[in-house]
Design a protein around this motif. Structure first.
Motif, PDB file in Angstrom:
ATOM      1  N   GLN A  33       0.855  -1.185   0.000  1.00  0.00           N
ATOM      2  CA  GLN A  33       0.000   0.000   0.000  1.00  0.00           C
ATOM      3  C   GLN A  33       0.890   1.234   0.000  1.00  0.00           C
ATOM      4  O   GLN A  33       1.910   1.280   0.688  1.00  0.00           O
ATOM      5  CB  GLN A  33      -0.902   0.009   1.244  1.00  0.00           C
ATOM      6  CG  GLN A  33      -1.835  -1.187   1.359  1.00  0.00           C
ATOM      7  CD  GLN A  33      -2.889  -1.206   0.273  1.00  0.00           C
ATOM      8  OE1 GLN A  33      -3.281  -0.166  -0.252  1.00  0.00           O
ATOM      9  NE2 GLN A  33      -3.372  -2.407  -0.069  1.00  0.00           N
ATOM     10  N   VAL A  34       0.499   2.250  -0.759  1.00  0.00           N
ATOM     11  CA  VAL A  34       1.305   3.456  -0.861  1.00  0.00           C
ATOM     12  C   VAL A  34       1.407   4.148   0.495  1.00  0.00           C
ATOM     13  O   VAL A  34       0.444   4.172   1.271  1.00  0.00           O
ATOM     14  CB  VAL A  34       0.715   4.419  -1.915  1.00  0.00           C
ATOM     15  CG1 VAL A  34      -0.681   4.876  -1.524  1.00  0.00           C
ATOM     16  CG2 VAL A  34       1.636   5.601  -2.140  1.00  0.00           C
ATOM     17  N   GLN A  35       2.590   4.677   0.796  1.00  0.00           N
ATOM     18  CA  GLN A  35       2.785   5.425   2.031  1.00  0.00           C
ATOM     19  C   GLN A  35       1.979   6.728   1.991  1.00  0.00           C
ATOM     20  O   GLN A  35       1.959   7.414   0.960  1.00  0.00           O
ATOM     21  CB  GLN A  35       4.270   5.752   2.224  1.00  0.00           C
ATOM     22  CG  GLN A  35       5.141   4.541   2.495  1.00  0.00           C
ATOM     23  CD  GLN A  35       4.850   3.935   3.859  1.00  0.00           C
ATOM     24  OE1 GLN A  35       5.061   4.560   4.882  1.00  0.00           O
ATOM     25  NE2 GLN A  35       4.376   2.703   3.860  1.00  0.00           N
ATOM     26  N   ARG A  44       1.441   9.730  -1.005  1.00  0.00           N
ATOM     27  CA  ARG A  44       0.140  10.041  -1.585  1.00  0.00           C
ATOM     28  C   ARG A  44      -0.143  11.541  -1.506  1.00  0.00           C
ATOM     29  O   ARG A  44      -0.635  12.153  -2.476  1.00  0.00           O
ATOM     30  CB  ARG A  44      -0.938   9.246  -0.856  1.00  0.00           C
ATOM     31  CG  ARG A  44      -2.382   9.502  -1.274  1.00  0.00           C
ATOM     32  CD  ARG A  44      -2.698   8.909  -2.629  1.00  0.00           C
ATOM     33  NE  ARG A  44      -2.470   9.842  -3.715  1.00  0.00           N
ATOM     34  CZ  ARG A  44      -2.595   9.520  -4.998  1.00  0.00           C
ATOM     35  NH1 ARG A  44      -2.905   8.291  -5.336  1.00  0.00           N
ATOM     36  NH2 ARG A  44      -2.386  10.412  -5.924  1.00  0.00           N
ATOM     37  N   VAL A  96       4.151   6.356  -7.774  1.00  0.00           N
ATOM     38  CA  VAL A  96       4.851   5.638  -6.716  1.00  0.00           C
ATOM     39  C   VAL A  96       4.996   4.192  -7.167  1.00  0.00           C
ATOM     40  O   VAL A  96       4.013   3.533  -7.506  1.00  0.00           O
ATOM     41  CB  VAL A  96       4.093   5.713  -5.378  1.00  0.00           C
ATOM     42  CG1 VAL A  96       4.806   4.865  -4.320  1.00  0.00           C
ATOM     43  CG2 VAL A  96       3.989   7.158  -4.906  1.00  0.00           C
ATOM     44  N   GLY A 142       6.402   0.275  -6.426  1.00  0.00           N
ATOM     45  CA  GLY A 142       6.724  -0.668  -5.363  1.00  0.00           C
ATOM     46  C   GLY A 142       7.899  -1.541  -5.714  1.00  0.00           C
ATOM     47  O   GLY A 142       8.555  -1.380  -6.744  1.00  0.00           O
ATOM     48  N   LEU A 181       1.851   1.731  -7.508  1.00  0.00           N
ATOM     49  CA  LEU A 181       1.046   1.775  -6.285  1.00  0.00           C
ATOM     50  C   LEU A 181       0.118   2.986  -6.255  1.00  0.00           C
ATOM     51  O   LEU A 181      -0.954   2.937  -5.658  1.00  0.00           O
ATOM     52  CB  LEU A 181       1.959   1.797  -5.051  1.00  0.00           C
ATOM     53  CG  LEU A 181       2.967   0.655  -4.923  1.00  0.00           C
ATOM     54  CD1 LEU A 181       3.747   0.786  -3.614  1.00  0.00           C
ATOM     55  CD2 LEU A 181       2.276  -0.701  -5.002  1.00  0.00           C
ATOM     56  N   ALA A 182       0.549   4.083  -6.846  1.00  0.00           N
ATOM     57  CA  ALA A 182      -0.261   5.303  -6.862  1.00  0.00           C
ATOM     58  C   ALA A 182       0.255   6.216  -7.967  1.00  0.00           C
ATOM     59  O   ALA A 182       1.398   6.080  -8.418  1.00  0.00           O
ATOM     60  CB  ALA A 182      -0.204   6.016  -5.510  1.00  0.00           C
ATOM     61  N   CYS A 240      11.550   6.542  -0.646  1.00  0.00           N
ATOM     62  CA  CYS A 240      10.821   6.900   0.572  1.00  0.00           C
ATOM     63  C   CYS A 240      11.683   6.585   1.799  1.00  0.00           C
ATOM     64  O   CYS A 240      12.179   5.472   1.950  1.00  0.00           O
ATOM     65  CB  CYS A 240       9.508   6.132   0.635  1.00  0.00           C
ATOM     66  SG  CYS A 240       8.514   6.472   2.091  1.00  0.00           S
ATOM     67  N   GLN A 270       9.510   1.619  -1.598  1.00  0.00           N
ATOM     68  CA  GLN A 270       8.659   2.476  -2.411  1.00  0.00           C
ATOM     69  C   GLN A 270       9.457   3.687  -2.892  1.00  0.00           C
ATOM     70  O   GLN A 270      10.175   4.310  -2.117  1.00  0.00           O
ATOM     71  CB  GLN A 270       7.435   2.945  -1.618  1.00  0.00           C
ATOM     72  CG  GLN A 270       6.515   1.817  -1.207  1.00  0.00           C
ATOM     73  CD  GLN A 270       5.205   2.296  -0.616  1.00  0.00           C
ATOM     74  OE1 GLN A 270       4.815   3.449  -0.776  1.00  0.00           O
ATOM     75  NE2 GLN A 270       4.510   1.400   0.071  1.00  0.00           N
TER      76      GLN A 270
END
Length: 281
Positions: A106-108, A112, A125, A127, A133-134, A247, A253
């Motif tokens: 899941q995106v951080q 986001r 984003v 992974g 992811l986004a 990240c 990510q």
């Protein structure tokens, strides 16, 4: 040091296993015609594993000690169970790794938020498997409406090779694609126990001859920044700088952004694109 006897036994196991598999079993097209072998051919196993036929042949002949990555991929391709997989690793003198069955990334939240603040700068984003992811609205407008891509296929390398529009969007598609394969190889080396990642490699090796050839080449260049030239139907010809930011709280990510020099034609093109974009994920 692994003995010749162990490597010979490993080769016998590989050959015995491919002899009992059919193209249909491993996802290869089956023409239905008469085949010269009862099971899979060596070149078919090599294709699925993303290695050269010569390298696989030498494995079966006990002439080379396979890497852990090659073993993990071959175990998947040949549908070995955990015990059979472990035995291969022992024969090769490699540390055994078991497939990891982890949750979907899941995106951080902070990434986001950052994406949402980039109103005219395309960003996605990515992974650990190069899954998307986004994304923000400019990225959807620049590349594709990621929301229409099934989640299990929303992968930037897969899209690059399977979406025909990518080959016209990127003026230097072959260079971009080769670098994407090289980055995927680097990721795979760090996640030997990830069946989804090895499954992606096997799928693309079957679907695209260039992918299979490049995957088998260990000398492909990989880079995280660089200039990209695109031909976009709305924004026109673009020269964009691609940068990757990791990240801090989750190194698996990365945020990838595409920017242009202010005042340039490419910058103006991104501004035009901003008024034609779809909504974010």
């Amino acid at each position: 040091m692994t003995s010749d006897a162990h490597l010979n036994e490993l080769g016998h196991i590989l050959k015995a296993r491919r002899d009992v598999l059919s193209p249909r079993t491993v996802g290869l097209p089956d023409s239905g015609g008469r085949r010269r072998v009862t099971g899979l051919r060596r070149d078919e196993v090599a294709l699925l594993a993303g290695i050269t036929t010569d390298y696989y042949t030498r494995l079966e002949q006990g002439r080379v000690q396979p890497s852990a990555l090659a073993l993990a991929t071959l175990a998947r391709v040949l549908h070995l169970d955990d015990d059979e997989r472990d035995h291969l690793f022992r024969l090769a003198g490699r540390q055994t790794v078991r497939p990891r069955r982890d949750a979907v990334q899941q995106v951080q939240p902070q990434l986001r938020r950052l994406l949402d603040d980039l109103t005219a700068t395309p960003g996605v984003v990515i992974g650990r498997r190069t899954d998307v992811l986004a994304w923000n609205a400019p990225a959807a407008g620049l590349f594709t409406d990621f929301a229409t891509v099934p989640r299990n296929k929303r992968n930037c390398v897969r899209i690059l090779f399977t979406d025909p529009s990518m080959r016209t969007l990127f003026a230097d598609w072959r260079t971009v694609a080769r670098e994407a394969v090289a980055r995927l190889r680097m990721l795979a080396a760090g996640y030997l126990d990830d069946p989804r990642l090895s499954g992606l490699v096997g799928e693309l090796a079957v679907l695209d001859e260039d992918f299979a050839k490049w995957w088998a080449d260990p000398h492909l260049p990989a880079r995280s920044t660089g200039t990209r030239r695109l031909r976009h139907p709305v924004a026109g010809d673009l020269v964009l700088d691609r940068d990757t930011l990791t990240c801090a709280t989750n190194p698996d990510q990365t945020l990838v952004v595409w920017t242009a020099e202010p005042g340039s034609a490419s910058y103006d093109g991104l501004q035009r694109l901003a008024s034609h974009t779809v909504g974010p994920a």
